[in-house]
Design an enzyme around this catalytic site. Structure first.
Site, PDB file in Angstrom:
ATOM      1  N   TYR A 105      36.764  48.352  26.747  1.00 46.81           N
ATOM      2  CA  TYR A 105      36.999  48.509  28.194  1.00 46.81           C
ATOM      3  C   TYR A 105      37.076  49.985  28.552  1.00 46.81           C
ATOM      4  O   TYR A 105      36.406  50.462  29.476  1.00 46.81           O
ATOM      5  CB  TYR A 105      38.295  47.801  28.575  1.00 46.81           C
ATOM      6  CG  TYR A 105      38.637  47.891  30.048  1.00 46.81           C
ATOM      7  CD1 TYR A 105      37.926  47.150  30.995  1.00 46.81           C
ATOM      8  CD2 TYR A 105      39.664  48.716  30.495  1.00 46.81           C
ATOM      9  CE1 TYR A 105      38.240  47.231  32.351  1.00 46.81           C
ATOM     10  CE2 TYR A 105      39.986  48.800  31.843  1.00 46.81           C
ATOM     11  CZ  TYR A 105      39.262  48.054  32.767  1.00 46.81           C
ATOM     12  OH  TYR A 105      39.580  48.138  34.105  1.00 46.81           O
ATOM     13  N   LYS A 132      34.602  52.172  31.011  1.00 50.96           N
ATOM     14  CA  LYS A 132      35.091  52.864  32.208  1.00 50.96           C
ATOM     15  C   LYS A 132      34.832  54.370  32.107  1.00 50.96           C
ATOM     16  O   LYS A 132      34.661  55.034  33.123  1.00 50.96           O
ATOM     17  CB  LYS A 132      36.577  52.557  32.421  1.00 50.96           C
ATOM     18  CG  LYS A 132      36.837  51.086  32.767  1.00 50.96           C
ATOM     19  CD  LYS A 132      36.166  50.687  34.073  1.00 50.96           C
ATOM     20  CE  LYS A 132      36.294  49.229  34.418  1.00 50.96           C
ATOM     21  NZ  LYS A 132      35.680  48.847  35.678  1.00 50.96           N
TER      22      LYS A 132
HETATM   23  N1  NAP Z   1      43.483  45.411  38.366  1.00 53.54           N
HETATM   24  C1  NAP Z   1      43.620  46.601  37.809  1.00 53.54           C
HETATM   25  O1  NAP Z   1      44.728  47.017  37.426  1.00 53.54           O
HETATM   26  C2  NAP Z   1      42.422  47.487  37.641  1.00 53.54           C
HETATM   27  C3  NAP Z   1      42.638  48.823  37.270  1.00 53.54           C
HETATM   28  C4  NAP Z   1      41.550  49.667  37.112  1.00 53.54           C
HETATM   29  C5  NAP Z   1      40.285  49.189  37.315  1.00 53.54           C
HETATM   30  N2  NAP Z   1      40.087  47.875  37.662  1.00 53.54           N
HETATM   31  C6  NAP Z   1      38.716  47.422  37.843  1.00 53.54           C
HETATM   32  O2  NAP Z   1      38.577  46.848  39.117  1.00 53.54           O
HETATM   33  C7  NAP Z   1      37.479  45.931  39.119  1.00 53.54           C
HETATM   34  C8  NAP Z   1      37.903  44.651  39.790  1.00 53.54           C
HETATM   35  O3  NAP Z   1      38.942  44.103  39.023  1.00 53.54           O
HETATM   36  P1  NAP Z   1      40.125  43.220  39.630  1.00 53.54           P
HETATM   37  O4  NAP Z   1      41.384  43.852  39.193  1.00 53.54           O
HETATM   38  O5  NAP Z   1      39.888  42.926  41.056  1.00 53.54           O
HETATM   39  O6  NAP Z   1      39.936  41.932  38.694  1.00 53.54           O
HETATM   40  P2  NAP Z   1      39.705  40.393  39.001  1.00 53.54           P
HETATM   41  O7  NAP Z   1      40.683  39.917  40.010  1.00 53.54           O
HETATM   42  O8  NAP Z   1      39.670  39.744  37.663  1.00 53.54           O
HETATM   43  O9  NAP Z   1      38.249  40.359  39.662  1.00 53.54           O
HETATM   44  C9  NAP Z   1      37.090  40.524  38.897  1.00 53.54           C
HETATM   45  C10 NAP Z   1      35.905  40.127  39.750  1.00 53.54           C
HETATM   46  O10 NAP Z   1      34.693  40.276  38.971  1.00 53.54           O
HETATM   47  C11 NAP Z   1      33.960  39.036  39.006  1.00 53.54           C
HETATM   48  N3  NAP Z   1      33.258  38.863  37.730  1.00 53.54           N
HETATM   49  C12 NAP Z   1      33.810  38.795  36.503  1.00 53.54           C
HETATM   50  N4  NAP Z   1      32.876  38.566  35.570  1.00 53.54           N
HETATM   51  C13 NAP Z   1      31.680  38.503  36.237  1.00 53.54           C
HETATM   52  C14 NAP Z   1      30.346  38.284  35.830  1.00 53.54           C
HETATM   53  N5  NAP Z   1      30.027  38.064  34.551  1.00 53.54           N
HETATM   54  N6  NAP Z   1      29.377  38.278  36.780  1.00 53.54           N
HETATM   55  C15 NAP Z   1      29.682  38.478  38.091  1.00 53.54           C
HETATM   56  N7  NAP Z   1      30.936  38.702  38.529  1.00 53.54           N
HETATM   57  C16 NAP Z   1      31.926  38.704  37.611  1.00 53.54           C
HETATM   58  C17 NAP Z   1      35.032  37.967  39.238  1.00 53.54           C
HETATM   59  O11 NAP Z   1      34.529  36.828  39.891  1.00 53.54           O
HETATM   60  P3  NAP Z   1      34.041  35.464  39.182  1.00 53.54           P
HETATM   61  O12 NAP Z   1      35.100  35.073  38.207  1.00 53.54           O
HETATM   62  O13 NAP Z   1      33.885  34.529  40.338  1.00 53.54           O
HETATM   63  O14 NAP Z   1      32.733  35.825  38.553  1.00 53.54           O
HETATM   64  C18 NAP Z   1      35.967  38.695  40.201  1.00 53.54           C
HETATM   65  O15 NAP Z   1      35.461  38.611  41.518  1.00 53.54           O
HETATM   66  C19 NAP Z   1      37.073  45.773  37.657  1.00 53.54           C
HETATM   67  O16 NAP Z   1      35.936  46.559  37.396  1.00 53.54           O
HETATM   68  C20 NAP Z   1      38.271  46.327  36.900  1.00 53.54           C
HETATM   69  O17 NAP Z   1      37.918  46.840  35.645  1.00 53.54           O
HETATM   70  C21 NAP Z   1      41.131  47.028  37.847  1.00 53.54           C
END
Ligand code: NAP
Length: 261
Positions: free
Chosen positions: A158, A162
């Site tokens: 991961y 990133k």
């Molecule tokens: N939450 C944090 O603390 C955090 C911190 C830093 C960065 N981020 C980044 O922010 C971004 C969004 O994360 P989030 O926190 O909102 O997580 P999340 O709630 O798990 O959302 C992830 C999204 O990606 C979609 N997804 C996952 N696998 C996929 C695939 N194979 N094809 C198409 N869509 C896919 C999921 O939808 P489906 O399941 O419907 O496909 C969901 O809409 C990510 O890149 C994550 O690394 C998050």
């Protein structure tokens, strides 16, 4: 150069829009009047989100269900984006794996993580960019992470994905700065979504941003063509620490934090 104005039939495209940060950014862009094209795997959930967006903001909200790790299926979206005049692309879909290599990590899942977080994001940006450059306006948000500033053992894949996204987005920002295209890296710390689990989920309250706070700061950052957005003060401090602490010291601390001994 301002962002392209909202235009019917020219949707802002958001990946990972079925929940979490992507969904919040879709609402934020719709509130500004942009039609939206929502991308994620679960079509039924996307349809509900699209209906909610249309009800609340009156813009056209369409969906494109796809597993972005599947190269053939992804190619159809890439071709669609290349045809559309995308005003704003939010390349945000991603997932995280955690564990050690001896026994627990599934190499296929690790490869899928690279395929989604890195390769799909790269493909989509390269698909939308040419038309933005041609008309000299557009906006691209790439969701990286503070985890990409320096190695985070136990979430090694991961963190490496990133690192690519952080570096790509920040480099691209300068590459296109004189061509009217805004590129902003979203590099948050912990955001309250379903993605967060393990030791990170036990973090104190002041380290957490909400998805809505994150979306607001990110869209405002894109409007101002900021290089990088860390949505709350605590994330900005973490970001500086992750950038400037000696890498071995930081990596060792993270290894311990995630339970490594
Ligand atoms: N939450 C944090 O603390 C955090 C911190 C830093 C960065 N981020 C980044 O922010 C971004 C969004 O994360 P989030 O926190 O909102 O997580 P999340 O709630 O798990 O959302 C992830 C999204 O990606 C979609 N997804 C996952 N696998 C996929 C695939 N194979 N094809 C198409 N869509 C896919 C999921 O939808 P489906 O399941 O419907 O496909 C969901 O809409 C990510 O890149 C994550 O690394 C998050």
């Amino acid at each position: 150069m301002p962002l392209p104005p909202p235009t019917p039939g020219q949707p802002a495209v958001i990946t990972g829009a079925s929940q979490g940060i992507g969904k919040a950014i879709a609402f934020e862009l719709a509130a500004l009047g942009y039609p939206v094209l929502l991308v994620a795997r679960r079509g039924d959930v996307l349809t509900e989100v699209a209906a909610e967006i249309h009800r609340k903001h009156g813009v056209e909200a369409t969906t494109w269900p796809v597993d972005l790790t599947n190269r053939d299926d992804r190619q159809k979206l890439v071709e669609h984006l290349a045809d559309l005049d995308v005003p704003i692309l939010v390349s945000n879909a991603g997932f995280v794996t955690a564990g050690l290599w001896h026994g627990r990590l599934d190499p296929a899942q690790e490869r899928a993580e690279v395929e989604l977080n890195v390769v799909a994001s790269y493909d989509l940006v390269l698909a939308a960019l040419p038309k933005m450059l041609e008309r000299r306006s557009g906006g691209i948000i790439v969701t990286g992470s503070i985890a990409g500033n320096a190695p985070v053992p136990i979430t090694t894949t991961y963190s490496a994905t990133k690192a690519f996204l952080n570096t790509f987005a920040e480099g691209l920002h300068f590459d296109v700065q004189n061509r009217g295209v805004h590129v902003t890296l979203l590099a948050p710390g912990i955001v309250r979504t379903e993605l967060v689990s393990g030791p990170l989920a036990k973090s104190p309250a002041f380290l957490w941003a909400s998805a809505e706070q994150t979306a607001k700061a990110t869209v405002e950052g894109l409007r101002r063509n900021k290089l990088r957005v860390a949505p709350i003060a605590a994330h900005k401090i973490q970001s500086v620490l992750a950038n400037y602490l000696p890498r071995p010291l930081y990596a060792k601390a993270m290894y311990r934090f995630y339970g490594g001994r």
